[in-house]
Design an enzyme around this catalytic site. Sequence first.
Site, PDB file in Angstrom:
ATOM      1  N   HIS A 127      -3.757  -4.875   0.290  1.00  0.00           N
ATOM      2  CA  HIS A 127      -3.370  -5.381   1.607  1.00  0.00           C
ATOM      3  C   HIS A 127      -3.494  -6.906   1.664  1.00  0.00           C
ATOM      4  O   HIS A 127      -4.531  -7.439   2.097  1.00  0.00           O
ATOM      5  CB  HIS A 127      -4.235  -4.751   2.696  1.00  0.00           C
ATOM      6  CG  HIS A 127      -3.892  -3.334   2.986  1.00  0.00           C
ATOM      7  ND1 HIS A 127      -2.856  -2.969   3.823  1.00  0.00           N
ATOM      8  CD2 HIS A 127      -4.438  -2.173   2.532  1.00  0.00           C
ATOM      9  CE1 HIS A 127      -2.786  -1.650   3.886  1.00  0.00           C
ATOM     10  NE2 HIS A 127      -3.723  -1.148   3.105  1.00  0.00           N
ATOM     11  N   CYS A 173       0.834  -1.202   0.000  1.00  0.00           N
ATOM     12  CA  CYS A 173       0.000   0.000   0.000  1.00  0.00           C
ATOM     13  C   CYS A 173       0.873   1.260   0.000  1.00  0.00           C
ATOM     14  O   CYS A 173       1.442   1.599  -1.038  1.00  0.00           O
ATOM     15  CB  CYS A 173      -0.983  -0.026   1.166  1.00  0.00           C
ATOM     16  SG  CYS A 173      -2.325   1.188   0.964  1.00  0.00           S
ATOM     17  N   GLU A 186      -2.208  -8.680   3.763  1.00  0.00           N
ATOM     18  CA  GLU A 186      -2.167  -9.037   5.180  1.00  0.00           C
ATOM     19  C   GLU A 186      -3.510  -8.860   5.880  1.00  0.00           C
ATOM     20  O   GLU A 186      -3.639  -9.177   7.074  1.00  0.00           O
ATOM     21  CB  GLU A 186      -1.078  -8.224   5.902  1.00  0.00           C
ATOM     22  CG  GLU A 186      -1.428  -6.796   6.272  1.00  0.00           C
ATOM     23  CD  GLU A 186      -1.328  -5.781   5.144  1.00  0.00           C
ATOM     24  OE1 GLU A 186      -1.133  -4.592   5.442  1.00  0.00           O
ATOM     25  OE2 GLU A 186      -1.469  -6.177   3.956  1.00  0.00           O
TER      26      GLU A 186
END
Length: 244
Positions: free
Chosen positions: A218, A117, A220
């Site tokens: 993202h 990001c 994650e």
Amino acid sequence: MSDAPALAVVEATRDRSHDPAYHDYVQLLVGNVIAEAEAQGWAVTRLAADHGADALLADTARADAVVIVGGEDIHPDFYGGPTGYPNESRHLPAADAAQIALVHAALVRRTPLLGICRGLQIVNVALGGTLVQDLGEECGHVNRGVPIPQVLTTHTAHAEPGTRIAGLLGEQPIEVRSAHHQAVDLLGAGLVVSARSHDGHVEAVEHRDAPVLAVQWHPEDVAAPCGQLRSLLGGLSQRVPVAA
């Protein structure tokens, strides 16, 4: 002394006391990166870039790989843009300068680097690129007017054939989780676009010659497709020299 490869996970700051909800969510995302990296056998050091460039470069000098995670908007001074744009966040110029210096050091050191990001935007700006400062209220890359844990939205990205992203995640449409209101405009020197979103915006870049890869989404996030973060972090380990 541990034989595990050393990974530096670098965030802009650890101090977001002005916005506890945002701070807590960032900590969750960073924690997911660290947990997956440790599961893959990395010895992880967590660093905050707002301590300054000298400290960050010293603390990452022995890192076998680096991850630059998400966070606030980069100050427009670093890419020649104006302030006062829609949905502008607070700025952390010291962190921006430190992470930009880290990208240059990684290129010189040939250190594998993954940007996530804001990390993608840092890589692009470090190499002379610019940013679209706001994608508009209906851009589809972030949910607005909702609690912080709900700001991420799901959309598709398409990897360019033959790129590292395609090699790691496949050439079929990729489902991604994103929460960004800015995007790459002018591409930085030495970078190539390795994935675009459903609406044509740049979603991933990689360096032509150096082991630098960055995604605008993202992987994650808790709702990201299973194995996506694992694959991207695994791509870093492929470029770490094996100890004799």
